[in-house]
Design an enzyme around this catalytic site. Structure first.
Site: not given
Length: 415
Positions: A167, A307, A318, A336, A341, A401
């Site tokens: 991502c 993110h 985050e 998002k 996503h 990931f």
């Protein structure tokens, strides 16, 4: 901005943007919908057999109309990339013969690549045998083919590269493009990310990881970064391509810029297959590297495009990193909430939105954010309506990931 900013690298600017997103299949439509906070989550007929039957799909995209017969030779992840690249190419006015095509590169990443093609052809093989398999299966599905197709379409003979950092891919592509320009290997690079991974298999696999929202009764409200009731992300799809070029080249071509590309930072969590480090050290390291590369202080930053995917753990980690570095001095948004996503395309789309925020002095709201989660510190989350303020320095975060962390720093052309 720090007074001791060094000029060891040539200035790099963004002169073109192209997007295909769940918020709209072109840049203007996507930007307006995102600024209006209009979430794209909806029930998706492609997911009728999946435990989670909704997504943030691209709408208003007709591949046959946009690409003609050549669309049939492309997986959707390449279709999205080519349409976005064409819009960016036109926006930057790259046609005309005033550039050496051997010095124009492409860096275009993807997380999943042509999974739909592999699935379709695998089903054909099982049902009808080898002769039913399309001879173009491999060149349709392999991960590099979107970058290769863009280079072939526009006759670009510089480096043509594909990256995959889950991502974080879209932002990693921008960082690599910046390196190519700073190193003098290219004058212009088309860079970004693309993804077309909405399928029953992918949705079910993410659901088995407990990563997806299960808000089936209200899919438009399911992607809700930083919110008290967030319960997972919503799958999105699409692409974004940005034209990065040396500022001197842009000036010689008479092109104005959306923003300057000031710095880039990356790191690895070295921690877990899917979970971020609980202490956020990997994300903070990437952010600090990006700020150092840009020679700006945290107090110089006006905007953080987070993110924030709407997962309980990821958003909280985050948010604490943002608080550690920026306190309440920077406005924070996560687009998002609108797009869901978009996996390997997410970082490029969010960098494009960040560049537009800088250009227009407008920060989109975090759609569906209503009540701050108890685990979310008092950072300044833009929500409800867009915020009209000058944006001089902005960062866009991407985390993937495997512990991939990537951050891009953009700045106003007026600073």
């Amino acid at each position: 901005m720090s007074s001791d900013r060094q000029h060891s690298h040539p200035d790099v600017v963004i002169t073109g943007i192209g997007m295909v997103t769940p918020a709209g299949a072109d840049t203007d439509t996507a930007w307006k919908a995102t600024c209006a906070g209009q979430p794209a989550g909806a029930t998706d007929p492609r997911l009728v057999r999946a435990p989670v039957d909704f997504s943030c799909p691209v709408t208003g995209f007709d591949a046959d109309e946009l690409l003609g017969v050549e669309a049939r030779r492309m997986d959707p992840f390449t279709q999205y990339a080519l349409v976005a690249a064409r819009e960016a190419y036109i926006d930057a006015q790259l046609a005309g013969g005033d550039l050496d095509p051997s010095r124009v590169g492409v860096v275009l990443g993807t997380g999943v690549a042509g999974l739909g093609t592999w699935q379709e052809q695998g089903a054909r093989l099982g049902a009808r045998g080898a002769r039913a398999v399309n001879p173009l299966t491999v060149p349709k599905a392999i991960g590099n083919i979107a970058a290769a197709t863009v280079s072939m379409k526009f006759g670009l003979r510089g480096p043509s590269l594909s990256v995959a950092t889950a991502c974080a891919t879209g932002t990693t592509a921008l960082g690599l493009a910046l390196d190519l320009l700073r190193a003098g290997r290219c004058d212009v690079v088309l860079a970004g990310g693309t993804e077309a991974a909405i399928s029953p298999l992918v949705s079910t696999a993410f659901d088995r990881l407990k990563a997806l929202s299960r808000r089936r009764d209200a899919p438009a409200l399911a992607s809700r970064p930083f919110d008290e009731h967030r319960d997972g992300f919503v799958l999105g799809e699409g692409a974004a391509v940005l034209v990065l070029e040396r500022a001197a080249v842009a000036r010689a071509r008479g092109r104005s810029a959306y923003a300057r590309v000031l710095g880039y930072g990356e790191s690895s969590d070295a921690y877990h297959l899917t979970a971020p480090r609980p202490d956020g050290q990997g994300a903070q390291l990437a952010l600090q590297k990006a700020l150092d590369d840009a020679h700006v202080r945290p107090s110089d930053v006006t905007l953080v495009n987070a993110h924030a995917t709407s997962t309980p753990q990821g958003d909280a980690i985050e948010a604490r990193v943002i608080e550690n570095l920026f306190g309440r001095n920077a406005a924070v948004t996560s687009t998002k909430g609108v797009t869901g996503h978009m996996l390997g395309a997410a970082g490029a789309v969010e960098a494009a939105f960040t560049a537009l925020s800088i250009k227009q002095g407008l920060i989109p709201p975090t759609a569906n954010f209503q009540t701050r989660g108890a685990d979310i510190p008092e950072i300044d989350i833009v929500h409800g309506t867009p915020r009209h303020i000058p944006v001089s320095i902005a960062v866009s975060n991407s985390f993937g990931f495997g512990g991939h962390n990537a951050v891009i720093v953009l700045g106003s052309t007026k600073t």
